[in-house]
Every structure is written in C-alpha cells, then in structure tokens.
Scaffold this active site. Structure first.
Site, mmCIF file in Angstrom:
data_model
loop_
_atom_site.group_PDB
_atom_site.id
_atom_site.type_symbol
_atom_site.label_atom_id
_atom_site.label_comp_id
_atom_site.label_asym_id
_atom_site.label_seq_id
_atom_site.Cartn_x
_atom_site.Cartn_y
_atom_site.Cartn_z
ATOM 1 N N ARG A 37 11.365 -2.484 10.945
ATOM 2 C CA ARG A 37 10.446 -1.823 11.882
ATOM 3 C C ARG A 37 10.026 -2.770 13.001
ATOM 4 O O ARG A 37 9.790 -3.940 12.753
ATOM 5 C CB ARG A 37 9.191 -1.366 11.124
ATOM 6 C CG ARG A 37 9.259 0.066 10.671
ATOM 7 C CD ARG A 37 8.154 0.417 9.707
ATOM 8 N NE ARG A 37 6.827 0.023 10.145
ATOM 9 C CZ ARG A 37 5.723 0.299 9.447
ATOM 10 N NH1 ARG A 37 5.799 0.978 8.328
ATOM 11 N NH2 ARG A 37 4.554 -0.092 9.873
ATOM 12 N N ARG A 68 -8.767 3.835 8.816
ATOM 13 C CA ARG A 68 -8.453 2.479 9.281
ATOM 14 C C ARG A 68 -9.661 1.869 9.986
ATOM 15 O O ARG A 68 -9.668 0.686 10.276
ATOM 16 C CB ARG A 68 -7.356 2.525 10.335
ATOM 17 C CG ARG A 68 -5.927 2.566 9.880
ATOM 18 C CD ARG A 68 -5.381 1.254 9.397
ATOM 19 N NE ARG A 68 -4.063 0.920 9.865
ATOM 20 C CZ ARG A 68 -2.945 1.567 9.570
ATOM 21 N NH1 ARG A 68 -2.966 2.627 8.827
ATOM 22 N NH2 ARG A 68 -1.790 1.135 10.033
ATOM 23 N N ARG A 118 10.465 -6.733 5.020
ATOM 24 C CA ARG A 118 10.431 -5.313 4.660
ATOM 25 C C ARG A 118 11.501 -4.547 5.440
ATOM 26 O O ARG A 118 11.722 -4.797 6.616
ATOM 27 C CB ARG A 118 9.047 -4.754 4.993
ATOM 28 C CG ARG A 118 8.840 -3.330 4.567
ATOM 29 C CD ARG A 118 7.395 -3.001 4.454
ATOM 30 N NE ARG A 118 6.757 -2.800 5.742
ATOM 31 C CZ ARG A 118 5.550 -2.255 5.865
ATOM 32 N NH1 ARG A 118 4.865 -1.898 4.808
ATOM 33 N NH2 ARG A 118 5.028 -2.100 7.051
ATOM 34 N N ARG A 158 -1.296 -7.456 13.770
ATOM 35 C CA ARG A 158 -1.692 -6.365 12.863
ATOM 36 C C ARG A 158 -2.635 -6.870 11.775
ATOM 37 O O ARG A 158 -3.591 -6.190 11.407
ATOM 38 C CB ARG A 158 -0.450 -5.737 12.196
ATOM 39 C CG ARG A 158 0.334 -4.855 13.141
ATOM 40 C CD ARG A 158 1.642 -4.436 12.506
ATOM 41 N NE ARG A 158 1.481 -3.518 11.402
ATOM 42 C CZ ARG A 158 2.406 -3.284 10.486
ATOM 43 N NH1 ARG A 158 3.555 -3.919 10.524
ATOM 44 N NH2 ARG A 158 2.192 -2.414 9.529
ATOM 45 N N LYS A 161 0.819 -1.218 0.000
ATOM 46 C CA LYS A 161 0.000 0.000 0.000
ATOM 47 C C LYS A 161 0.853 1.269 0.000
ATOM 48 O O LYS A 161 0.591 2.194 -0.768
ATOM 49 C CB LYS A 161 -0.896 -0.051 1.237
ATOM 50 C CG LYS A 161 -2.013 0.928 1.294
ATOM 51 C CD LYS A 161 -3.095 0.476 2.274
ATOM 52 C CE LYS A 161 -2.564 -0.038 3.595
ATOM 53 N NZ LYS A 161 -2.040 1.013 4.478
#
Ligand code: AMP
Length: 225
Positions: free
Chosen positions: A169, A88, A122, A180, A13
């Site tokens: 992260r 969200r 990531r 999540r 995204k």
C-alpha cells in the site's frame, strides 16, 4: 455486541478484528476498506477521499461519520458488529456515542519498532483486501519478548484466498508510516481515555502473535457477555 478495535497501524488491528468478527459471526466494518473499495471503483466517494488516503491524512469526519452511519444502519448490523479504524478522533467517538452504545473496546498495544517493521512488510490483496506480512519478528524489546511470525502467502505475490495480486500500500511506505504513527498517537490517546472513563477498555499486547493472542481476546469478550 458492539466492539471497537483500537490500536496503532501495524498492531494487526485489521487482521484481529476480521478474525474476531468471523468467530462471532458479525460484520467487520473497516472505514479504511470502505474508502479503498470506493477508490478502486472510482466512485464519487473514492475520488473525494483519494488525496487523503495516499497522503496518509485522515478523511474529514463529516464524510467518515456519514459513511459509518449509513453502514451500521444496514440490517446485517442488528446483532452487533465490529469496528476497525473508526472512531479515529474524539469527534468521531462522540458522534458514534449518539448513534449506538459501544460494549467493549479492544485496545491493541505494541512497541513502535515492531509497528514500523510490520507495516513496511505488510502486503494487501488488491482484489479482496486480505492482509499478509513478510516480517518475522522474534526479539526482546524493553524487556518483553515479541514473537510475531510472518503471515506469508503460499505463492509469492499471490493471494491464497482469491488469487489476486499482493501489493504494498502507498501509505505503508516508510516516510508515510512515520507520519501515520504520529497522527495516530496524538489522536488515539483521547479516544482510549474517553472509553476508559466508561470502564469498557481491555488493553491487549500483541507481542505473542496472532495465534496466541486471538484466544486471549475471545476470552475477554466472553467474560463481558
Ligand atoms: P486504515 O485501513 O484503517 O489504515 O485506513 C486507511 C486510510 O483511510 C487512513 O489513513 C485514512 O486516510 C482513511 N481513514 C480510515 N478510517 C478513517 C477514519 N475513521 N477517519 C478518517 N480517515 C479514515
């Protein structure tokens, strides 16, 4: 044009929405980036939201809605903007509806196995927020071929754009990822349905990877203008 990007963490995204914002020459607004930047600079906002971000929890809507309202009232948003990571929740979608009319919702879709692989691989630049991905996915899942090449920096651990250090992260660690993804699926479905009723949702499967999927999204946008 005002475009909302929806999609689970790991669907790309952030990367897609930044690219499309560049192509359309409009601001890319990511509430996650705003919060991370505030945390990095240790502003009062950053101190307030730190526990939510590191725990993979949503920041309360009263804070998030105010931050978003302030950002989109900036003059650079006059010709439109792209929202990434907001809304969200249904509460946020309704709050947004009272401020502006969303023209199009790009709903990115991918299999959960792909999302977990992509998220844990990531890396993000600690300085400028550029995103990289170490995972190279090329496999068939549930009858669909996923061909999603890695996005590597030229030098391991160093950002191509600014020379900053690439970091993993805290909320991209496997235990937080699962949490999540759960929060996301509970909260995204009502938002997608909210916008579906308005007839403005385009579902895009990201299985073909960034280079092939970006022009597909651009075409969807052009068809709507
Ligand atoms: P993101 O970069 O979009 O994955 O966001 C990172 C984190 O920022 C999330 O896990 C939340 O803690 C917080 N966050 C970002 N956007 C929102 C939002 N719209 N509402 C609540 N929390 C948010």
């Amino acid at each position: 044009m005002i475009i909302v990007f929806l999609g689970p963490p790991g669907s790309g995204k952030g990367t897609y929405s930044k690219r499309i914002a560049d192509i359309m020459c409009v601001p890319h607004i990511s509430t996650g980036d705003i919060f991370r930047d505030a945390m990095h600079k240790k502003t009062p906002l950053g101190v307030r939201v730190q526990k939510y971000l590191t725990g993979g929890e949503l920041v309360p809507s009263c804070i998030t809605n105010r931050i978003l309202r302030e950002r989109i009232s900036h003059p650079d948003c006059e010709k439109g903007f792209i929202l990434d990571g907001y809304p969200r929740t249904l509460t946020q979608a309704r709050a947004l509806d009272t401020l502006i009319l969303v023209d199009l919702v790009i709903n990115l879709v991918a299999h959960e196995e792909v999302l977990v692989t992509k998220l844990s691989a990531r890396r993000i630049c600690a300085q400028c927020g550029e995103i990289y991905n170490l995972a190279n996915i090329n496999k068939v899942i549930d009858g669909l071929r996923y061909d999603m090449p890695s996005m590597l920096p030229h030098t391991t651990g160093v950002c191509d754009k600014c020379g900053g250090r690439l970091v993993h992260r805290k909320d991209d660690q496997v235990d937080v990822i699962t949490h999540r993804l759960q929060i996301n699926s509970h909260q995204t479905i009502p938002i997608v349905n909210f916008y579906r009723l308005k007839g403005i949702v385009e579902d895009i499967n990201v299985n073909l990877g960034l280079e092939k999927t970006t022009p597909i999204i651009v075409n969807k946008i052009r068809n709507r203008t």
